[in-house]
Design a protein around this motif. Structure first.
Motif: not given
Length: 328
Positions: A114, A119, A300
């Motif tokens: 991630p 994430q 993100d």
């Protein structure tokens, strides 16, 4: 040693520290930080002089970048704006990276982790829940990370099968008008799923597993009537499902299985008047035990930095139109 004088901060640089990566090509990193905080940055032998009302914040950002580089990471167009965003919120990127597990490796040996806090939470929810909804804008890694988690579960023998599904609904085209047989008609809709598989497993390996029916990439309609045991099931572009299709998909879940549903509620391509199955599920399934929701945001986005700015512009335009509509 750092010395603060009014709105000036002197940030010492270690003599052995390589400033090339810190400053970036043609000082692009310095220019980005200067613009972001409205400061002036002057490089002098062994130190940086930072001047401006937000000099302290800019200095904190430079310290964070130094630590990131000391850890052996590189800075790129996606990572640097994200680090600055975390610094603005008082979060250390370096600390947020601690204990981030490798989800899997690509066929070239590249570790998949991630890249953002959102994430990281998304991957955590997938590990600990049987049904997870990943909702967020384009570029946040919803599908790619879900496929990576599916491959990891398969390699660890947690599941026996991976099933990737998508509703065959897109803007401006209908299946009947596309050339070819049924498989050729639906393949373009499934291409993003194939792309993720090929990147993670390699084309040959992915095709072999598909031939053995260990991996299925199918239109959502193919799921009707099935019970899926010991499978990792991903429904992509779920904003284009109807309420009935979403219920049908979720009730396919069998023993030993896990389902991940991904979608972007700002990109619904259903006919006018049709309620998105994803938005309905967000409303209906909140609080249901075993079901988790992870809402990814603009911060993100891990594609080109311009994607983040595009999403922000559309969000702001949508908010303005909502306000104008409310006044009518």
């Amino acid at each position: 040693m750092e010395e603060r004088i009014n709105q000036q901060i002197t940030l010492a640089l270690s003599p052995e520290f390589d400033t090339t990566q810190l400053f970036g090509s043609l000082d692009e990193n310095v220019n980005l930080i200067s613009k972001h905080y409205g400061v002036t940055v002057v490089h002098r032998p062994g130190e940086l002089l930072i001047c401006g009302e937000q000099a302290e914040k800019a200095a904190s950002a430079f310290r964070e970048l130094q630590m990131v580089l000391d850890d052996g990471e590189t800075l790129d167009q996606q990572k640097l704006p994200y680090i600055l965003e975390l610094c603005d919120n008082g979060v250390s990127y370096r600390e947020s990276r601690i204990n981030k597990d490798i989800l899997c490796y690509t066929h070239r040996g590249k570790p998949i982790r991630p890249k953002t806090l959102g994430q990281t939470e998304y991957a955590k929810q997938i590990r600990h829940h049987d049904v997870v909804f990943g909702v967020g804008p384009a570029g946040t890694g919803k599908t790619y990370l879900a496929v990576a988690m599916a491959i990891s579960a398969f390699k660890n023998k947690e599941v026996e099968k991976i099933i990737l599904a998508r509703p065959a609904v897109e803007a401006g085209e209908r299946l009947g008008f596309l050339p070819g047989d049924l498989q050729e008609k639906v393949d373009p809709y499934l291409r993003p799923l194939y792309d993720a598989l090929y990147d993670l497993l390699g084309r040959d390996s992915a095709l072999r597993l598909k031939e053995k029916e260990v991996i299925e990439v199918v239109p959502l309609a193919y799921m009707r009537g099935r019970t899926l045991d010991n499978s990792f099931i991903i429904l992509d572009e779920a904003q284009n499902t109807t309420k009935e299709q979403m219920k049908m998909f979720l009730t396919r879940l069998g023993f030993g299985s896990k389902a991940v549903v991904t979608g972007d509620l700002t990109q619904v391509d259903l006919p006018r008047g049709k309620v998105s199955g994803l938005s309905d599920a967000v409303r209906v399934l909140q609080g249901v035990e075993g079901v988790a929701f992870c809402f990814l945001e603009e911060g993100d986005v891990v594609r080109h930095p311009l994607v983040r700015r595009i999403i922000r512009a559309y969000d702001q335009k949508g908010s303005k139109e909502d306000e104008d509509g409310a006044d009518i």
